[in-house]
Design a protein around this motif. Structure first.
Motif, PDB file in Angstrom:
ATOM      1  N   LYS A  48       0.844  -1.182   0.000  1.00 17.80           N
ATOM      2  CA  LYS A  48       0.000   0.000   0.000  1.00 17.80           C
ATOM      3  C   LYS A  48       0.890   1.246   0.000  1.00 17.80           C
ATOM      4  N   SER A  49       0.678   2.094  -0.969  1.00 15.73           N
ATOM      5  CA  SER A  49       1.462   3.318  -1.078  1.00 15.73           C
ATOM      6  C   SER A  49       0.668   4.536  -0.644  1.00 15.73           C
ATOM      7  N   HIS A  50      -0.664   4.384  -0.497  1.00 10.11           N
ATOM      8  CA  HIS A  50      -1.518   5.501  -0.129  1.00 10.11           C
ATOM      9  C   HIS A  50      -2.539   5.058   0.923  1.00 10.11           C
ATOM     10  N   ILE A  51      -3.079   6.009   1.640  1.00 14.51           N
ATOM     11  CA  ILE A  51      -4.150   5.732   2.597  1.00 14.51           C
ATOM     12  C   ILE A  51      -5.245   6.775   2.395  1.00 14.51           C
ATOM     13  N   SER A  52      -6.482   6.294   2.292  1.00 13.62           N
ATOM     14  CA  SER A  52      -7.618   7.165   2.046  1.00 13.62           C
ATOM     15  C   SER A  52      -8.312   7.497   3.365  1.00 13.62           C
ATOM     16  N   LEU A  53      -8.267   8.785   3.739  1.00 15.84           N
ATOM     17  CA  LEU A  53      -8.933   9.270   4.948  1.00 15.84           C
ATOM     18  C   LEU A  53      -9.924  10.342   4.502  1.00 15.84           C
ATOM     19  N   ASP A  54      -9.827  11.576   5.006  1.00 18.74           N
ATOM     20  CA  ASP A  54     -10.648  12.659   4.462  1.00 18.74           C
ATOM     21  C   ASP A  54     -10.214  12.997   3.045  1.00 18.74           C
ATOM     22  N   ARG A  55      -8.899  12.777   2.805  1.00 22.09           N
ATOM     23  CA  ARG A  55      -8.324  12.842   1.468  1.00 22.09           C
ATOM     24  C   ARG A  55      -7.319  11.708   1.340  1.00 22.09           C
ATOM     25  N   THR A  56      -6.677  11.599   0.211  1.00 23.67           N
ATOM     26  CA  THR A  56      -5.734  10.508   0.002  1.00 23.67           C
ATOM     27  C   THR A  56      -4.324  10.987   0.326  1.00 23.67           C
ATOM     28  N   TYR A  57      -3.708  10.318   1.306  1.00 19.01           N
ATOM     29  CA  TYR A  57      -2.360  10.649   1.765  1.00 19.01           C
ATOM     30  C   TYR A  57      -1.399   9.604   1.211  1.00 19.01           C
ATOM     31  N   GLU A  58      -0.141   9.993   1.061  1.00 19.64           N
ATOM     32  CA  GLU A  58       0.863   9.086   0.512  1.00 19.64           C
ATOM     33  C   GLU A  58       1.832   8.649   1.601  1.00 19.64           C
ATOM     34  N   PHE A  59       2.045   7.328   1.719  1.00 18.39           N
ATOM     35  CA  PHE A  59       3.052   6.810   2.641  1.00 18.39           C
ATOM     36  C   PHE A  59       4.442   7.204   2.138  1.00 18.39           C
ATOM     37  N   ASP A  60       5.367   7.464   3.058  1.00 14.99           N
ATOM     38  CA  ASP A  60       6.729   7.787   2.630  1.00 14.99           C
ATOM     39  C   ASP A  60       7.415   6.563   2.047  1.00 14.99           C
ATOM     40  N   GLN A  61       6.941   5.372   2.451  1.00 18.47           N
ATOM     41  CA  GLN A  61       7.373   4.136   1.809  1.00 18.47           C
ATOM     42  C   GLN A  61       6.223   3.136   1.894  1.00 18.47           C
ATOM     43  N   SER A  62       6.079   2.326   0.875  1.00 17.01           N
ATOM     44  CA  SER A  62       4.959   1.384   0.812  1.00 17.01           C
ATOM     45  C   SER A  62       5.005   0.412   1.979  1.00 17.01           C
ATOM     46  N   ILE A  63       3.834  -0.001   2.443  1.00 16.71           N
ATOM     47  CA  ILE A  63       3.755  -0.914   3.578  1.00 16.71           C
ATOM     48  C   ILE A  63       3.016  -2.184   3.184  1.00 16.71           C
ATOM     49  N   ARG A  64       3.369  -3.271   3.855  1.00 19.98           N
ATOM     50  CA  ARG A  64       2.710  -4.552   3.623  1.00 19.98           C
ATOM     51  C   ARG A  64       1.873  -4.990   4.821  1.00 19.98           C
ATOM     52  N   GLU A  65       2.166  -4.446   5.999  1.00 17.61           N
ATOM     53  CA  GLU A  65       1.363  -4.772   7.164  1.00 17.61           C
ATOM     54  C   GLU A  65       1.337  -3.599   8.131  1.00 17.61           C
ATOM     55  N   ILE A  66       0.342  -3.644   8.996  1.00 23.06           N
ATOM     56  CA  ILE A  66       0.110  -2.554   9.939  1.00 23.06           C
ATOM     57  C   ILE A  66       0.287  -3.075  11.352  1.00 23.06           C
ATOM     58  N   SER A  67       0.893  -2.269  12.211  1.00 22.07           N
ATOM     59  CA  SER A  67       1.089  -2.649  13.602  1.00 22.07           C
ATOM     60  C   SER A  67       0.733  -1.461  14.492  1.00 22.07           C
ATOM     61  N   THR A  68       0.088  -1.746  15.620  1.00 22.03           N
ATOM     62  CA  THR A  68      -0.262  -0.667  16.546  1.00 22.03           C
ATOM     63  C   THR A  68       0.966  -0.144  17.298  1.00 22.03           C
ATOM     64  N   ASP A  69       2.045  -0.902  17.341  1.00 21.56           N
ATOM     65  CA  ASP A  69       3.219  -0.415  18.073  1.00 21.56           C
ATOM     66  C   ASP A  69       4.235   0.273  17.165  1.00 21.56           C
ATOM     67  N   SER A  70       3.811   0.587  15.947  1.00 25.81           N
ATOM     68  CA  SER A  70       4.656   1.327  15.016  1.00 25.81           C
ATOM     69  C   SER A  70       3.982   2.642  14.659  1.00 25.81           C
ATOM     70  N   SER A  71       4.730   3.505  13.984  1.00 22.11           N
ATOM     71  CA  SER A  71       4.161   4.728  13.436  1.00 22.11           C
ATOM     72  C   SER A  71       4.607   4.845  11.991  1.00 22.11           C
TER      73      SER A  71
END
Length: 556
Positions: A48-71
């Motif tokens: 995933k290179s982008h995240i859709s919230l109120d608008r579409t934001y771009e990750f600084d680097q693509s991610i494959r998984e999400i963790s609550t203990d990361s930012s």
């Protein structure tokens, strides 16, 4: 208003978050998402290179998984945000007016849980607390309304706790790892069960608390504990009815009545007396019953006191609270921050603890106080501790301490409570966000090691102190051997100490545990010069060969 929203994830290179589950503070440049992590798993899918919230934001680097203990870093139109995921419920409070100590101001309340449950309501909100109102991070009292002016209350159930129209949001600003009061409240309920539980199955002597994160007018305010209140409903006290009534009084200050050290006159025209605030019944203010009880404690003969106190105060509650007070070393809960209640007319009084932030070697200013070798008391316990009769206070204290030491009050059990809370907050990266909200705060995990050592030393001291042989005192001397009066308090220049006519050690410590004055005194009356001591709150300790006593001192 309770709503349940479906959570979904978009196909392709964009992670899509449902509108209710993202929370943005543009000033602090943080985004908090509490959509269920399970629904957001991106493993084995395209990066995933982008995240859709109120608008579409771009990750600084693509991610494959999400963790609550990361930012994660995301950007929008040149602005960079730190993105977090959390399991904690998130509360939004929005109001057009400044939130102050009193009165309530109208607000809208929304709480989003990661399960998809959303709770919405009208609200009255004000700041709460006494000394804690001096902190930059405020605690709040919430009153749920069915209208916008507070004429119609609304009972509401939150996070599995009781249904009520009033709740508290505790800031925990003075707690090193934001968990002291939560652990202490859990521990009290492990120790004590209300004596009329069979008659009132839902009655609870204490409160539950749950962690949440808070936004006020879209500003991220950090971690809070949403908590129940001590009131008639929590304790299931009898309502006012044909002379049958429960009673409830809050110790809001270190007054002579609340500490059982003096008996000031009362007026039923006032809702406060001697450090107490009148709470129930609402239909009348009548201090007579409590006045008579305080007078009995302070002025009755030893024979009268020891023959009759069990009919006036629940002895099992008195024992459990004495153990709890001293084991946690709850410095601010010997007279202030404690309720006295009565289930119904003719029943005994009992204690209900409250506002338990100054515990486990931490004080109400948030400073470490590494003292483990003293006994906290008040005028009531000064008398109870001399009851050496079979089945009396001292006998029950020895028995109950042994029971609790084999199960509840163990080093491993107490530390497990801290560690469970710490793991939950750490796993959800809460401490990093708390630092973002309050830059002066930095979590220090070494506090857990400090608590372990403190608990070990405190248990070791109380194992000896609670099992000392009880030597009966003769009727004439029973009150004097642990009697101590300090006045004036507050003071600005000197302090008069009335005590046993025996040599004793007198010391004053500040809230960091530093000794600012220490001397030996003799005689029954001594005057100590305090003119060189800075304004502030201190702890006075008096030690003799027969007793040790601690009291709070205010120098202004």
């Amino acid at each position: 208003m309770l709503l349940l929203f479906e959570m979904q994830i978009a196909i392709g290179d964009t992670l899509s978050i449902s509108p209710n589950f993202y929370h943005i503070d543009r000033e602090k440049s943080i985004i908090v998402v509490n959509q269920s992590a399970n629904s957001l798993s991106v493993r084995n899918t395209n990066p995933k290179s982008h995240i859709s919230l109120d608008r579409t934001y771009e990750f600084d680097q693509s991610i494959r998984e999400i963790s609550t203990d990361s930012s994660y870093k995301v950007s929008l139109a040149g602005s960079v945000y730190t993105l977090y995921f959390t399991q904690l419920p998130i509360i939004h409070i929005n109001t057009s007016r400044a939130i102050e100590d009193t009165p309530n101001v109208y607000a809208r309340f929304t709480m989003v849980e990661d399960t998809g449950l959303i709770t919405q309501s009208n609200l009255g909100i004000q700041t709460r607390g006494a000394y804690s109102q001096t902190f930059p991070k405020k605690s709040y009292e919430l009153s749920f309304w069915n209208d916008t002016v507070g004429t119609i209350d609304r009972d509401i159930r939150l996070l599995g706790m009781r249904e009520d129209n009033k709740w508290n949001l505790q800031a925990m600003y003075n707690e090193p790892l934001r968990m002291n009061s939560k652990v202490a409240n859990e521990l009290w309920q492990d120790i004590h069960e209300i004596y009329y539980k069979a008659l009132e199955p839902t009655a609870k002597n204490g409160i539950d608390m749950a962690y949440v994160e808070l936004f006020v007018n879209d500003e991220y305010k950090g971690l809070y504990a949403l908590g129940e209140r001590v009131d008639r409903k929590q304790l299931k006290l009898k309502k006012y009815n044909n002379g049958i009534k429960g009673e409830l009084y809050k110790g809001y200050d270190w007054g002579g009545a609340s500490t059982f050290t003096s008996l000031p006159p009362f007026s039923n025209a006032s809702s406060t007396w001697g450090g107490f605030e009148y709470k129930h019944p609402e239909e009348e203010v009548n201090w007579s019953n409590l006045y008579n009880f305080v007078g009995f404690v302070e002025n009755s003969s030893n024979k009268d006191f020891y023959d009759n106190y069990k009919q006036k105060f629940d002895i099992d509650n008195a024992v459990d609270y004495y153990i709890f007070l001293n084991f946690t070393r709850a410095l601010d809960n010997m007279g202030k921050n404690i309720y006295i209640a009565k289930y119904k007319t003719g029943d005994p009084y009992f204690y209900v603890p409250w506002d338990l932030d100054s515990v486990f070697g931490n004080n109400w200013e948030g400073n470490i106080v590494n003292i483990t070798d003293d006994i906290l008391s008040n005028g009531f316990y000064d008398r109870l501790i001399n009851d050496c009769s079979p089945g009396g206070f001292r006998a029950k204290l020895v028995q109950r301490w042994a029971e609790l030491r084999s199960s509840v009050i163990t080093e491993d059990n107490i530390l497990a409570k801290f560690e469970v809370n710490h793991e939950y907050l750490t796993h959800n990266n809460v401490y990093k966000r708390e630092h973002t909200a309050w830059s002066s705060y930095t979590a220090n995990a070494s506090y857990l090691s400090y608590v372990r050592g403190w608990v070990r030393n405190r248990i070791g001291y109380l194992d000896v102190a609670f099992n000392q042989q009880c030597t009966p005192l003769n009727a004439r001397l029973a009150r004097q051997e642990v009697g101590l009066k300090l006045y004036p308090n507050p003071t600005s220049d000197f302090l008069t100490i009335e005590s046993d006519p025996l040599p004793f050690e007198f010391s004053i410590q500040d809230m960091r545990g530093k000794t600012v004055l220490k001397t030996s005194l003799k005689g029954s009356t001594n005057k100590v010069d305090l003119s060189l001591i800075a304004k502030g709150i201190y702890i006075v300790t008096v030690k003799s060969s027969k007793a040790i006593q601690t009291q709070k001192l205010i120098v202004n």
